[in-house]
Design an enzyme around this catalytic site. Sequence first.
Site, PDB file in Angstrom:
ATOM      1  N   CYS A   1       0.870  -1.157   0.000  1.00  0.00           N
ATOM      2  CA  CYS A   1       0.000   0.000   0.000  1.00  0.00           C
ATOM      3  C   CYS A   1       0.910   1.211   0.000  1.00  0.00           C
ATOM      4  CB  CYS A   1      -0.837  -0.021   1.263  1.00  0.00           C
ATOM      5  SG  CYS A   1      -1.621  -1.629   1.512  1.00  0.00           S
ATOM      6  N   ARG A   8       0.835   1.780  -5.928  1.00  0.00           N
ATOM      7  CA  ARG A   8       1.015   0.696  -4.960  1.00  0.00           C
ATOM      8  C   ARG A   8      -0.288  -0.011  -4.613  1.00  0.00           C
ATOM      9  NH1 ARG A   8       5.297   0.852  -1.067  1.00  0.00           N
ATOM     10  NH2 ARG A   8       7.055   1.929  -1.966  1.00  0.00           N
ATOM     11  N   TRP A  67      -3.906  -1.852  -1.156  1.00  0.00           N
ATOM     12  CA  TRP A  67      -4.073  -3.050  -1.978  1.00  0.00           C
ATOM     13  C   TRP A  67      -4.417  -4.145  -0.979  1.00  0.00           C
ATOM     14  CZ3 TRP A  67      -1.827  -7.948  -2.413  1.00  0.00           C
ATOM     15  CH2 TRP A  67      -2.154  -8.655  -3.576  1.00  0.00           C
ATOM     16  N   ASN A 102       1.563  -0.472   6.007  1.00  0.00           N
ATOM     17  CA  ASN A 102       1.924  -1.174   4.782  1.00  0.00           C
ATOM     18  C   ASN A 102       2.648  -2.441   5.221  1.00  0.00           C
ATOM     19  OD1 ASN A 102       2.653  -1.914   2.238  1.00  0.00           O
ATOM     20  ND2 ASN A 102       4.176  -0.300   1.951  1.00  0.00           N
ATOM     21  N   GLY A 103       2.258  -3.597   4.676  1.00  0.00           N
ATOM     22  CA  GLY A 103       2.890  -4.853   5.065  1.00  0.00           C
ATOM     23  C   GLY A 103       1.842  -5.842   5.535  1.00  0.00           C
ATOM     24  N   GLU A 111       5.916 -12.966 -21.993  1.00  0.00           N
ATOM     25  CA  GLU A 111       5.572 -11.566 -21.730  1.00  0.00           C
ATOM     26  C   GLU A 111       4.299 -11.172 -22.489  1.00  0.00           C
ATOM     27  OE1 GLU A 111       6.282  -9.523 -19.622  1.00  0.00           O
ATOM     28  OE2 GLU A 111       5.813  -7.568 -20.444  1.00  0.00           O
ATOM     29  N   LYS A 161       0.965  -9.839 -20.601  1.00  0.00           N
ATOM     30  CA  LYS A 161       0.339  -8.544 -20.929  1.00  0.00           C
ATOM     31  C   LYS A 161      -1.140  -8.747 -21.203  1.00  0.00           C
ATOM     32  CE  LYS A 161       2.511  -6.415 -19.746  1.00  0.00           C
ATOM     33  NZ  LYS A 161       3.807  -6.505 -19.187  1.00  0.00           N
ATOM     34  N   GLU A 205      -3.166  -9.701 -17.912  1.00  0.00           N
ATOM     35  CA  GLU A 205      -3.318  -8.703 -16.845  1.00  0.00           C
ATOM     36  C   GLU A 205      -4.206  -7.525 -17.231  1.00  0.00           C
ATOM     37  OE1 GLU A 205       0.274  -7.008 -15.222  1.00  0.00           O
ATOM     38  OE2 GLU A 205       1.238  -6.942 -17.147  1.00  0.00           O
ATOM     39  N   HIS A 210       3.660 -31.156 -25.477  1.00  0.00           N
ATOM     40  CA  HIS A 210       3.706 -31.989 -24.270  1.00  0.00           C
ATOM     41  C   HIS A 210       2.564 -31.687 -23.319  1.00  0.00           C
ATOM     42  CE1 HIS A 210       7.568 -33.636 -25.513  1.00  0.00           C
ATOM     43  NE2 HIS A 210       7.868 -32.399 -25.884  1.00  0.00           N
ATOM     44  N   LYS A 255       0.831  -1.507  -9.270  1.00  0.00           N
ATOM     45  CA  LYS A 255       2.049  -1.325 -10.053  1.00  0.00           C
ATOM     46  C   LYS A 255       3.247  -1.924  -9.330  1.00  0.00           C
ATOM     47  CE  LYS A 255       4.561   0.402 -13.382  1.00  0.00           C
ATOM     48  NZ  LYS A 255       4.551  -0.486 -14.568  1.00  0.00           N
TER      49      LYS A 255
HETATM   50  O1  M6R Z   1       8.638  -3.175 -10.257  1.00  0.00           O
HETATM   51  P1  M6R Z   1       9.042  -4.567 -10.603  1.00  0.00           P
HETATM   52  O2  M6R Z   1       9.680  -4.663 -11.931  1.00  0.00           O
HETATM   53  O3  M6R Z   1       9.860  -5.220  -9.539  1.00  0.00           O
HETATM   54  O4  M6R Z   1       7.672  -5.366 -10.695  1.00  0.00           O
HETATM   55  C1  M6R Z   1       7.652  -6.742 -10.945  1.00  0.00           C
HETATM   56  C2  M6R Z   1       6.263  -7.202 -11.307  1.00  0.00           C
HETATM   57  O5  M6R Z   1       5.383  -6.970 -10.253  1.00  0.00           O
HETATM   58  C3  M6R Z   1       5.749  -6.495 -12.563  1.00  0.00           C
HETATM   59  O6  M6R Z   1       6.589  -6.691 -13.650  1.00  0.00           O
HETATM   60  C4  M6R Z   1       4.339  -7.006 -12.927  1.00  0.00           C
HETATM   61  O7  M6R Z   1       4.391  -8.337 -13.320  1.00  0.00           O
HETATM   62  C5  M6R Z   1       3.745  -6.120 -14.005  1.00  0.00           C
HETATM   63  N1  M6R Z   1       2.384  -5.846 -13.710  1.00  0.00           N
HETATM   64  C6  M6R Z   1       3.812  -6.729 -15.347  1.00  0.00           C
HETATM   65  O8  M6R Z   1       3.222  -5.945 -16.335  1.00  0.00           O
END
Ligand code: M6R
Length: 615
Positions: A2, A27, A77, A103-104, A488, A492, A495, A511, A610
């Site tokens: 958070c 966050r 979050w 936070n935590g 990747e 994308k 998500e 497989h 993020k």
């Molecule tokens: O800030 P970071 O690169 O450490 O974040 C790692 C992942 O949380 C981040 O890449 C996440 O998978 C993204 N939402 C991907 O688009």
Amino acid sequence: MCGIVAYKGQKDCFPILLDGLKKLEYRGYDSAGVACLVNNKIDITKRAGKVKELERAIAGKKSSKNCNGLGIAHTRWATHGEPNQKNAHPHSDESKKITLVHNGIIENYDPIKKFLRSKKIKFKSDTDTEVLVQLIGYFYNKGMLSFEQSVRAALQRVDGAYGIVILNTDFPDMMIAARKGSPLVVGIKDGEFFIGSDVSPIVKHTQKIIYLNDSEMAVIDGTNYEIKSVDKDVSLPKKVEKIDYKIDDFDKGKFKYFMHKEIHEQVTTIHNTLKGRSTKSSVLLHGLSEYWEEIKAAEKIYITACGTSWHAGLIGKNLIERFAEVPVHVEYASEFRYNHSIMDNKTIVIAISQSGETADTLAAISKANDFGAITIGICNVAGSSVSRETNCGIHTRCGHEIGVASTKAFTSQISILYLFALKLADSRKRITKTDMKKHLEMISDVHQKDIKSVLKKEKSIKKMAKKYQNASDFLYLGRGLNFPVALEGALKLKEISYIHAEGYPAAEMKHGPIALVDKNMPNVFIVPKDKTYDKIISNIEEIKSRKGKIIIVTDSKDKILRDLSDDLILLPKTNQYMFVMLATIALQLFSYFIAVAKGCDVDQPRNLAKSVTVE
Ligand code: M6R
């Protein structure tokens, strides 16, 4: 995971706190809340949803006019308890004297809650955070301990991670902050104090910063402050650092979404990452100079990261093993932190992170540091925890990435890994001068025109995306350097559009995953014209014969690909390293347009944040 921002000074709290929350929304955006001291009472406003909901609620409040001097705020979050108003921070103890933002995760919240319930304390939320504030209140209200001692007593009894800021109505001139596992930063300016879970809500007000370490607390009283230990009542000497860090105001320009803008920015960001980092004959990575003797003698390299950064790590492994001939293991940071990895001072651990605040990646770095390994950070945010906690590092310099789905950070991370692999190969004499020169020529000519030409395909990619927007599952398939591109691409898509997608090595698909294929299933093949080309054609045939839909991303004009495909994205002819970038950008656009067609919140997809700052 958070965001926390807090203010102590003479000004109206709300503008400072709301502005700070907006900077921290990356966050988490499940709920937001503010607590201020008004006429010696805590005034709390919270709302489910994004900061703009909170802003609206505050605009309609009378108290917003006279909230001077002391306030804490939080964007959440959700971990424990649904993302609703009841569970939004700040939380108070039963007496309503003590209020905190957290936070935590408090891992042993359950036994503590049972204990507090046995003392007839009632809970209002489902959060682990409320357990912590009630525990502080329990100690304080017994009357035996001071405010500070009560905080210390509670923190000594909790397991897990915390970054907290606490107010107490009995001490209207006081604020206490403490951290363990979740970063917390204190900004100082002539009798004013700003606290943040990172520097982003602070730097606009002051560049004088104290980074709290684990098990440290900041006790701010009037215009004085003291840094103390959470474990015992002792003052700790602490350096105030002057940071040179600017946060630009976020602007989408002509784009509807930041993600779209950030995809387009790659025309310049890849260039900015590489700029000034090589000559005609060698790679310069000044951030690693101090440790280069150790790095070049490395016997083994670990790359650790999460999500998209982990995918960049897989490309890094391919490049480093190929050029420098050092064995590389790529591990999810969340696994690495608990695995039985074998490390010593001849091991290099490269941590990759856009934000530099990912909790698992930070824990992985901490473990590597404990083993005496040399830690390298590849990170986009200067001054972030990853930058500070690694021995040395390289910034990706691609500018703020705001869209939750990482785009430009990925291509910049790959660019750095490419440079690193070449530099290592050169130092270890595994690459000829001629080959080195060829690679560096390629790097200096960053192919901006090729990236532009992929971006120009937007219209046709958008049309294609509309055609597939109702698919429920996708397979993304690639080989070698393009297997991580497939991973990747799939990440994308899922998500931001919530469509299930999986990335696989193209040949591995037989497989198991091939069982999923039917006439409705789109299969995205990444097909460079390289030594894997013929093999991938066979893999495409295997899917085609089961009536799967075929989407091809390629740099080859071969008729066979046109015949085999339902849709095809033709990339400009470059080289295999640039192909990775171009294919990635094409797939970013494809996911983006599917998500837009489905009406999804592209920049802030559901359930995500993020930066993942909890374990
Ligand atoms: O800030 P970071 O690169 O450490 O974040 C790692 C992942 O949380 C981040 O890449 C996440 O998978 C993204 N939402 C991907 O688009």
